[in-house]
Motif scaffolding. Structure first.
Motif, PDB file in Angstrom:
ATOM      1  N   ALA A   1      49.433  37.509 -25.341  1.00  0.00           N
ATOM      2  CA  ALA A   1      50.098  38.777 -25.475  1.00  0.00           C
ATOM      3  C   ALA A   1      49.364  40.052 -25.512  1.00  0.00           C
TER       4      ALA A   1
ATOM      5  N   ASP B   1      49.311  42.634 -27.120  1.00  0.00           N
ATOM      6  CA  ASP B   1      48.884  43.096 -28.467  1.00  0.00           C
ATOM      7  C   ASP B   1      48.184  42.098 -29.211  1.00  0.00           C
ATOM      8  N   MET B   2      47.487  41.178 -28.418  1.00  0.00           N
ATOM      9  CA  MET B   2      46.733  40.007 -29.138  1.00  0.00           C
ATOM     10  C   MET B   2      45.734  40.666 -30.043  1.00  0.00           C
TER      11      MET B   2
ATOM     12  N   HIS C   1      49.909  36.045 -30.365  1.00  0.00           N
ATOM     13  CA  HIS C   1      49.666  37.398 -30.715  1.00  0.00           C
ATOM     14  C   HIS C   1      48.456  37.403 -31.816  1.00  0.00           C
ATOM     15  N   GLU C   2      48.215  36.425 -32.057  1.00  0.00           N
ATOM     16  CA  GLU C   2      47.166  36.494 -33.319  1.00  0.00           C
ATOM     17  C   GLU C   2      46.306  35.231 -33.270  1.00  0.00           C
TER      18      GLU C   2
END
Length: 134
Positions: A30, A32-33, A115-116
């Motif tokens: 994403a 916003d990774m 995302h994380e």
């Protein structure tokens, strides 16, 4: 996506990574990774945003490891938005050093995107292999 879908996506990504194809992995990130190298030593840090991951982390991978970059998973544990992957690299540096680090990636996914990622690895091996060039 549910637990099963998240696990299947990560299994697909790692099937491709085991063959040296990083495109599905990069595509799944994403915007916003956030990728964190866990710990408290000199290698610990966080890459915020997909562009940072690509420009800082992945660009470095592509110059410090001889292509193709490979990572092979041997365990997937999934619960809701999280998939934990235990894996080992199968890599060599351009000067011929073997670099087969062992990893545990705790991945958070949402709507089919990564995302994380919290990465646990052998930082002593990183230091020995790259002689502090982090």
């Amino acid at each position: 996506m549910n637990t099963t879908n998240n696990k299947q996506l990560m299994q697909f990504i790692f099937q491709e990574l085991s063959e040296g194809n990083d495109e599905p992995f990069l595509d799944a990130m994403a915007d916003d990774m956030q990728w964190t190298w866990m710990g408290s030593g000199p290698w610990s840090r966080t890459f915020k945003g997909k562009q940072s991951v690509l420009d800082e982390l992945w660009a470095s991978v592509r110059t410090t490891l001889k292509p193709p970059y490979r990572t092979v998973a041997n365990q997937f544990i999934a619960d809701g938005d999280y998939v934990v992957v235990e894996a080992i690299g199968q890599n060599t540096t351009p000067d011929g050093k073997i670099y087969n680090n062992k990893y545990c990636w705790v991945c958070r996914l949402s709507a089919g995107k990564l995302h994380e990622l919290r990465e646990y690895m052998d930082t002593q091996l990183v230091t020995e292999t790259f002689q502090g060039n982090g």
